[in-house]
Design a protein around this motif. Structure first.
Motif, PDB file in Angstrom:
ATOM      1  N   PHE A 202       0.820  -1.208   0.000  1.00  0.00           N
ATOM      2  CA  PHE A 202       0.000   0.000   0.000  1.00  0.00           C
ATOM      3  C   PHE A 202       0.860   1.267   0.000  1.00  0.00           C
ATOM      4  O   PHE A 202       2.038   1.248   0.378  1.00  0.00           O
ATOM      5  N   LEU A 203       0.241   2.348  -0.443  1.00  0.00           N
ATOM      6  CA  LEU A 203       0.796   3.687  -0.284  1.00  0.00           C
ATOM      7  C   LEU A 203      -0.281   4.561   0.352  1.00  0.00           C
ATOM      8  O   LEU A 203      -1.456   4.486  -0.019  1.00  0.00           O
ATOM      9  N   ILE A 204       0.132   5.391   1.300  1.00  0.00           N
ATOM     10  CA  ILE A 204      -0.770   6.365   1.914  1.00  0.00           C
ATOM     11  C   ILE A 204      -0.442   7.716   1.303  1.00  0.00           C
ATOM     12  O   ILE A 204       0.685   8.205   1.420  1.00  0.00           O
ATOM     13  N   SER A 205      -1.409   8.320   0.625  1.00  0.00           N
ATOM     14  CA  SER A 205      -1.183   9.598  -0.051  1.00  0.00           C
ATOM     15  C   SER A 205      -1.904  10.718   0.675  1.00  0.00           C
ATOM     16  O   SER A 205      -2.841  10.495   1.449  1.00  0.00           O
ATOM     17  N   GLY A 206      -1.467  11.928   0.398  1.00  0.00           N
ATOM     18  CA  GLY A 206      -2.089  13.097   1.003  1.00  0.00           C
ATOM     19  C   GLY A 206      -1.141  14.268   0.990  1.00  0.00           C
ATOM     20  O   GLY A 206       0.051  14.139   0.661  1.00  0.00           O
ATOM     21  N   ALA A 207      -1.658  15.426   1.335  1.00  0.00           N
ATOM     22  CA  ALA A 207      -0.838  16.629   1.382  1.00  0.00           C
ATOM     23  C   ALA A 207      -0.052  16.675   2.693  1.00  0.00           C
ATOM     24  O   ALA A 207      -0.255  15.868   3.596  1.00  0.00           O
ATOM     25  N   THR A 208       0.849  17.650   2.793  1.00  0.00           N
ATOM     26  CA  THR A 208       1.598  17.847   4.024  1.00  0.00           C
ATOM     27  C   THR A 208       0.637  18.140   5.172  1.00  0.00           C
ATOM     28  O   THR A 208      -0.260  18.963   5.050  1.00  0.00           O
ATOM     29  N   GLY A 209       0.840  17.452   6.298  1.00  0.00           N
ATOM     30  CA  GLY A 209      -0.005  17.681   7.457  1.00  0.00           C
ATOM     31  C   GLY A 209      -1.338  16.974   7.427  1.00  0.00           C
ATOM     32  O   GLY A 209      -2.190  17.213   8.295  1.00  0.00           O
ATOM     33  N   ALA A 210      -1.552  16.076   6.460  1.00  0.00           N
ATOM     34  CA  ALA A 210      -2.840  15.388   6.363  1.00  0.00           C
ATOM     35  C   ALA A 210      -2.962  14.225   7.340  1.00  0.00           C
ATOM     36  O   ALA A 210      -4.049  13.661   7.492  1.00  0.00           O
ATOM     37  N   GLY A 211      -1.866  13.837   7.989  1.00  0.00           N
ATOM     38  CA  GLY A 211      -1.913  12.741   8.951  1.00  0.00           C
ATOM     39  C   GLY A 211      -1.403  11.414   8.417  1.00  0.00           C
ATOM     40  O   GLY A 211      -1.730  10.358   8.961  1.00  0.00           O
ATOM     41  N   LYS A 212      -0.570  11.451   7.384  1.00  0.00           N
ATOM     42  CA  LYS A 212      -0.078  10.210   6.766  1.00  0.00           C
ATOM     43  C   LYS A 212       0.757   9.394   7.752  1.00  0.00           C
ATOM     44  O   LYS A 212       0.595   8.177   7.861  1.00  0.00           O
TER      45      LYS A 212
END
Length: 420
Positions: A202-212
């Motif tokens: 898996f990969l967890i994606s998101g912007a900076t500070g999104a809680g990845k």
């Protein structure tokens, strides 16, 4: 000083009334003249020997301020007392901001001037074994007290010294706690738990500070105790609740430009350590080639995080990172299609970090495609797992994912609608 914000009032201590520049300089000189690390006892003795009549309360305030100046974050130290603060930003001596998860908030903390701000930045960087000066005006370093420091000096910064501080909080959340906090619905939690049980990559994606990083730590805490987790990070931030964790951290080059050990090299070394699961804290460079190759050679259940605006943007992001490793887009897509199973996307919605989508990865017409399986729609999940009218939209990727995870009947209700 106090900081007013939309969340209320924070008190950081009336330092300026008890400590002036002369007292601070006197105590600093006295303490630093002694060998060894600075201790509270040394600071207390230096304050007493200064001859100032501060009283009990004034002496305690002076000790707090001076200790912060010598060992801590100086005028910023009081901001760290709020356990919700994750980041502190200093844009100028009179422009200080913090982030408690809902975006930057300006606070009433001031530096005496540019020289004080620059001195703090130089000292913090030096405590991490790096150098901040004209020859090295941009530095990112982790220091022993648990802070990650990024500093930029003029003329790279047009407005003066810039200082960004990320605070490492040791609170480890579980999926159940994230559900109760409204970060995800119970269905998402059940699917993610099944993803880890079935060892999908898996990969967890998101912007900076999104809680990845927070979500990644929670997922790794679900791994069986017998598994050996090998974590590769640029700056060690992951702290999964797991008994067998090995963490390797990248090393930047020294002042002579030598000694660097990057993430790509660490991934290669990790493959020789018999990892039960191989995790790259954040894919941001050519290490993506080694990670995809590892996932294609029998290392299942691995993954990491990646910056992306949406789950659908992950293939383009992987192609860009692959170019840094001299991989063609076609090679990245072929490797990614066989290496990756799931993309988990996080978003910051109305000031809340939430799991917004779970998608599957497929190769279509020679290109890597991310197919939505479950997408958060309508309202957000409420506190304590309340639904607040949330519905989960099923995408074309859900049937094959549900079959693979043994969750084919998970979203079936008498009305035929997806439930939270």
């Amino acid at each position: 000083m106090t900081a007013e914000s939309q969340h209320g009032s924070l008190s950081f201590g009336p330092w300026d009334g008890a400590v002036d520049a002369q007292l601070l300089d006197t105590v600093r000189r006295s303490v630093l003249a002694q060998a060894g690390p600075v201790t509270d006892l040394q600071v207390a003795a230096a304050v007493r020997e200064s001859g100032r009549l501060l009283g009990a309360a004034g002496s305690l305030i002076a000790m707090e301020r001076i200790t912060a100046e010598l060992n801590g974050l100086g005028p910023l130290q009081g901001l760290t007392k709020d356990p919700e603060v994750t980041d502190i930003f200093v844009n100028a001596p009179e422009s200080v901001w913090l982030d408690r998860g809902s975006g930057p908030e300006r606070v009433a903390v001031r530096f005496a001037g540019e020289s004080e701000l620059r001195a703090l930045a130089v000292r913090l960087v030096a405590s991490g074994g790096r150098r901040l000066d004209e020859s090295s005006p941009c530095v990112d370093v982790k220091i022993a007290s648990g802070y990650r420091i990024h500093a930029v000096l003029p003329p790279i910064s047009a407005t003066g010294t810039l200082l960004s501080i990320r605070i490492k909080r040791r609170t480890i959340l579980t999926l159940a706690q994230m559900v109760n906090a409204g970060s995800m619905g119970p269905v998402f939690a059940q699917v993610l738990e099944s993803v880890m049980t079935h060892r999908l990559n898996f990969l967890i994606s998101g912007a900076t500070g999104a809680g990845k990083t927070t979500l990644l730590s929670a997922l790794l805490g679900l791994c069986p105790p017998r598994e050996r987790l090998v974590l590769i990070e640029d700056a060690a931030e992951l702290e999964p609740d797991h008994p067998h964790v090995v963490t390797m951290e990248a090393r930047h080059e020294n002042a002579e430009g030598a000694g660097a050990v990057d993430l790509a090299e660490l991934v290669r070394q990790a493959l020789r350590m018999n990892p039960g699961r191989l995790i790259v804290g954040e894919c941001r460079g050519r290490e993506v080639r080694e990670l995809l190759m590892a996932m294609n050679t029998g290392h299942s259940g691995g993954g990491g995080t990646i910056h992306a605006n949406s789950a659908r943007d992950v293939p383009a992001r992987l192609a860009a990172l692959g170019a840094l490793a001299a991989m063609s887009p076609e090679a990245v897509f072929l490797q990614g299609a066989s290496a990756l199973d799931v993309v988990i996307h996080l978003a910051l919605i109305d000031g809340r970090r939430v799991v917004a989508e779970i998608a599957v990865v497929e190769l279509r017409h020679g290109r890597l495609d991310v197919i939505p399986a479950l997408t958060l729609s309508d309202n957000l999940p409420g506190a304590n797992g309340a639904s607040m009218g949330v519905r989960i939209a099923q995408g074309p990727g859900w049937p094959p994912l549900a079959k693979r995870l043994g969750l084919a009947g998970l979203l079936e209700t008498p009305s035929g609608q997806g439930m939270p």
